[in-house]
Design an enzyme around this catalytic site. Structure first.
Site, PDB file in Angstrom:
ATOM      1  N   LYS A  11       0.752  -1.349  -0.012  1.00  0.00           N
ATOM      2  CA  LYS A  11       0.133  -0.038  -0.064  1.00  0.00           C
ATOM      3  C   LYS A  11       0.835   1.261   0.174  1.00  0.00           C
ATOM      4  O   LYS A  11       1.923   1.111   0.363  1.00  0.00           O
ATOM      5  CB  LYS A  11      -0.911   0.104   1.125  1.00  0.00           C
ATOM      6  CG  LYS A  11      -0.473   0.054   2.677  1.00  0.00           C
ATOM      7  CD  LYS A  11      -0.235   1.601   2.932  1.00  0.00           C
ATOM      8  CE  LYS A  11       0.862   1.904   4.166  1.00  0.00           C
ATOM      9  NZ  LYS A  11       1.245   3.031   4.736  1.00  0.00           N
ATOM     10  N   GLY A 103       4.265  -3.752   4.075  1.00  0.00           N
ATOM     11  CA  GLY A 103       4.733  -5.184   3.775  1.00  0.00           C
ATOM     12  C   GLY A 103       4.471  -6.503   4.768  1.00  0.00           C
ATOM     13  O   GLY A 103       3.881  -7.578   4.156  1.00  0.00           O
ATOM     14  N   ASP A 138      -2.193  -0.962  10.286  1.00  0.00           N
ATOM     15  CA  ASP A 138      -2.448  -1.105   8.567  1.00  0.00           C
ATOM     16  C   ASP A 138      -3.172  -2.601   8.279  1.00  0.00           C
ATOM     17  O   ASP A 138      -3.477  -2.612   7.019  1.00  0.00           O
ATOM     18  CB  ASP A 138      -1.391  -1.036   8.041  1.00  0.00           C
ATOM     19  CG  ASP A 138      -0.741   0.290   7.833  1.00  0.00           C
ATOM     20  OD1 ASP A 138      -1.624   1.253   8.353  1.00  0.00           O
ATOM     21  OD2 ASP A 138       0.410   0.700   7.662  1.00  0.00           O
TER      22      ASP A 138
END
Ligand code: C5P
Length: 293
Positions: A11, A103, A138
């Site tokens: 992202k 990641g 996230d």
């Protein structure tokens, strides 16, 4: 025994604003997030009879609970009460580690999506997102991906229309950034410039990629960028090679630039690649489904 696979997309932050601080130390954020085509492959084999095994192509990554993908599997079995008859997780990593590209979070989200599919969906998408927040702020975004407004500490997600077609050049300089350290230095009273989130939402709705690119802004860039001038240098290179806009992603240090035409994106990539080995040309992407082999 079954083998399930998915791509775990990186992202980028089109914007990152901090609106408050909670008593537990976490910050209230307002971010526009975008999944991109740069991805890790996540493969899970079930029924191995050996609890949880994890392997990756990066030797230095831990292969136990310290790896968030492993922690995701532990959480799934503990929370669901499903008996684990052995799984093997294989990570083929391409997303730079500790880069501001989520990641680790996207690998964890992929493990949860795969296990939910493998065990016939004990959780709805909303339930899986809520569960995933236990792993990191996230991770809920990474469960669904695409384009979204993310609020709260990252758990309040509003899907947005996809970004218009464009090319994104990503470059991670060879410096290590600690996310907790960057957040610990945020002084809410001293934030003078903030992203124009309303303007960004309007530009996304009207498919105005120039308007989006002109408004890229991340309040954490002031902190990480002052530690590492290389962040400003990469931004300047991207702009001088024709990027419509450039900004740091997450807590950094990765920087990306948005390009309308592939020729300029390829030129920027080749210029940056002379100095930095971690460069990629990517596209905005939607989440990829789980497949069974
Ligand atoms: O949730 P995650 O493990 O990704 O967050 C890493 C660190 O970033 C947290 O320990 C916290 O210091 C900081 N953070 C924050 N507010 C958020 C997200 C992360 O302060 N909304």
């Amino acid at each position: 025994m079954a083998i399930l696979k998915t791509s775990a997309l990186a992202k980028i932050n089109i914007s990152l604003d901090i609106t408050g601080k909670r008593s537990d130390g976490y910050h209230e954020l307002r971010m526009i997030m975008q999944s991109v085509s740069l991805c890790d492959d996540v493969i899970v084999e079930t029924g191995t009879g050996k609890e949880i095994e994890l392997r990756s192509n990066l030797r230095y990554l831990p292969n136990d609970r310290r790896n968030i993908a492993y922690a995701a599997a532990v959480l799934f079995f503990e929370d669901s009460g499903i008996t684990n008859n052995g799984i093997k997780i294989t990570l083929n990593k391409r997303i730079p580690v500790s880069a501001g590209l989520a990641g680790g979070s996207t690998d964890a989200a992929a493990v949860l999506r795969i296990l939910n599919t493998a065990y016939e969906n004990p959780y709805s998408k909303d339930e899986l997102r809520s569960l995933s927040l236990k792993l990191g702020a996230d991770v809920p975004f990474c469960i669904s991906g695409g384009t979204a407004l993310s609020e709260g500490i990252g758990e309040i997600l509003t899907p947005l229309p996809p970004l218009p077609e464009c090319h994104i050049v990503i470059c991670k300089p060879p410096v290590n950034v600690s996310t907790p350290n960057v957040f610990s230095r945020v002084n809410l009273q001293k934030i003078s410039l903030r992203p124009d989130t309303k303007g960004l939402l309007e530009c996304i709705s009207s498919r105005d990629i120039s308007g989006v690119s002109r408004r890229l802004y991340n309040v954490l860039e002031e902190i990480t960028g002052s530690d590492y001038p290389v962040i400003g240098e990469i931004k300047s290179t991207l702009i001088s090679c024709g990027a419509l806009g450039a900004v740091m992603s997450g807590s950094g240090p990765t920087v990306f630039g948005i390009f309308e035409d592939i020729e300029s994106a390829e030129f920027a990539y080749s210029e940056l690649n002379l100095q930095y080995c971690d460069c990629h040309i990517v596209k905005p992407s939607a989440c990829v489904n789980v497949t069974t082999e």
